[in-house]
Design an enzyme around this catalytic site. Structure first.
Site, PDB file in Angstrom:
ATOM      1  N   GLN A  78     -11.165 104.311 -39.355  1.00 29.07           N
ATOM      2  CA  GLN A  78     -10.753 102.920 -39.517  1.00 29.07           C
ATOM      3  C   GLN A  78     -11.207 102.102 -38.313  1.00 29.07           C
ATOM      4  O   GLN A  78     -10.498 101.977 -37.322  1.00 29.07           O
ATOM      5  CB  GLN A  78      -9.239 102.817 -39.704  1.00 29.07           C
ATOM      6  CG  GLN A  78      -8.827 101.421 -40.079  1.00 29.07           C
ATOM      7  CD  GLN A  78      -7.387 101.321 -40.521  1.00 29.07           C
ATOM      8  OE1 GLN A  78      -6.696 102.314 -40.713  1.00 29.07           O
ATOM      9  NE2 GLN A  78      -6.941 100.105 -40.689  1.00 29.07           N
ATOM     10  N   PHE A  79     -12.406 101.534 -38.426  1.00 30.35           N
ATOM     11  CA  PHE A  79     -12.974 100.776 -37.309  1.00 30.35           C
ATOM     12  C   PHE A  79     -12.148  99.553 -36.958  1.00 30.35           C
ATOM     13  O   PHE A  79     -12.201  99.056 -35.838  1.00 30.35           O
ATOM     14  CB  PHE A  79     -14.427 100.391 -37.587  1.00 30.35           C
ATOM     15  CG  PHE A  79     -14.593  99.237 -38.537  1.00 30.35           C
ATOM     16  CD1 PHE A  79     -14.740  97.948 -38.046  1.00 30.35           C
ATOM     17  CD2 PHE A  79     -14.609  99.432 -39.907  1.00 30.35           C
ATOM     18  CE1 PHE A  79     -14.891  96.871 -38.911  1.00 30.35           C
ATOM     19  CE2 PHE A  79     -14.758  98.377 -40.778  1.00 30.35           C
ATOM     20  CZ  PHE A  79     -14.902  97.090 -40.283  1.00 30.35           C
ATOM     21  N   THR A  80     -11.341  99.053 -37.898  1.00 21.62           N
ATOM     22  CA  THR A  80     -10.552  97.842 -37.631  1.00 21.62           C
ATOM     23  C   THR A  80      -9.511  98.048 -36.538  1.00 21.62           C
ATOM     24  O   THR A  80      -9.003  97.075 -35.972  1.00 21.62           O
ATOM     25  CB  THR A  80      -9.878  97.317 -38.909  1.00 21.62           C
ATOM     26  OG1 THR A  80      -9.017  98.325 -39.436  1.00 21.62           O
ATOM     27  CG2 THR A  80     -10.927  96.920 -39.951  1.00 21.62           C
TER      28      THR A  80
END
Length: 144
Positions: A78-80
């Protein structure tokens, strides 16, 4: 590297209507990889997660780890999680590692858990996923 960790009774990841990873009791881990992260960081965080004492003993105290209870880990990229929200209303993701750097470090993290004897299930790196879980407690922590 940043991880949002939730103690769960069960969790699963669905991609395109199909379950691609699922666990029973254990930890659901949302993992973000930053541009300056390294292999040693992935290994360190995997060890910390495996030994994190957030499962209750018979007296109800947080005294047992994932290793102690024999639980699994569902790890979802989850790059966010690496978003910078310091300016304005639109998050900046410039600190996140690009996919060609992030995926090997994500895999290194998962391999680190497996090397410690943790059963690991994953999502699909870079895919649009739905994560379903039953948080136990609720217990949710942020690790970095």
């Amino acid at each position: 590297m940043r991880a949002v960790v939730q103690r769960v009774l069960r969790a699963r990841v669905v991609v395109g209507g199909e379950t691609v990873g699922a666990i029973g009791t254990g930890l659901c881990v949302l993992l973000g990889v930053a541009a300056d992260d390294t292999t040693s960081e992935a290994e360190r965080l995997a060890g910390k997660l495996a030994r994190l004492r957030i499962f209750e003993n018979q007296a109800g105290k947080f005294d047992q780890s994932l290793l102690d209870v024999g639980g699994g880990a569902l790890v979802v990229s989850q790059f966010t999680l690496i978003a910078d929200t310091g300016k304005g209303n639109r998050p900046s993701f410039s600190g996140a590692a690009p996919p060609e750097q992030a995926e090997p470090l994500y895999e290194e993290f998962c391999d680190g858990l497996r090397g410690l004897g943790i059963g690991v299930e994953t999502g699909v790196f870079g895919a649009r996923m739905q994560v379903e879980l039953l948080n136990d407690g609720p217990v949710t922590l942020v690790l970095s």
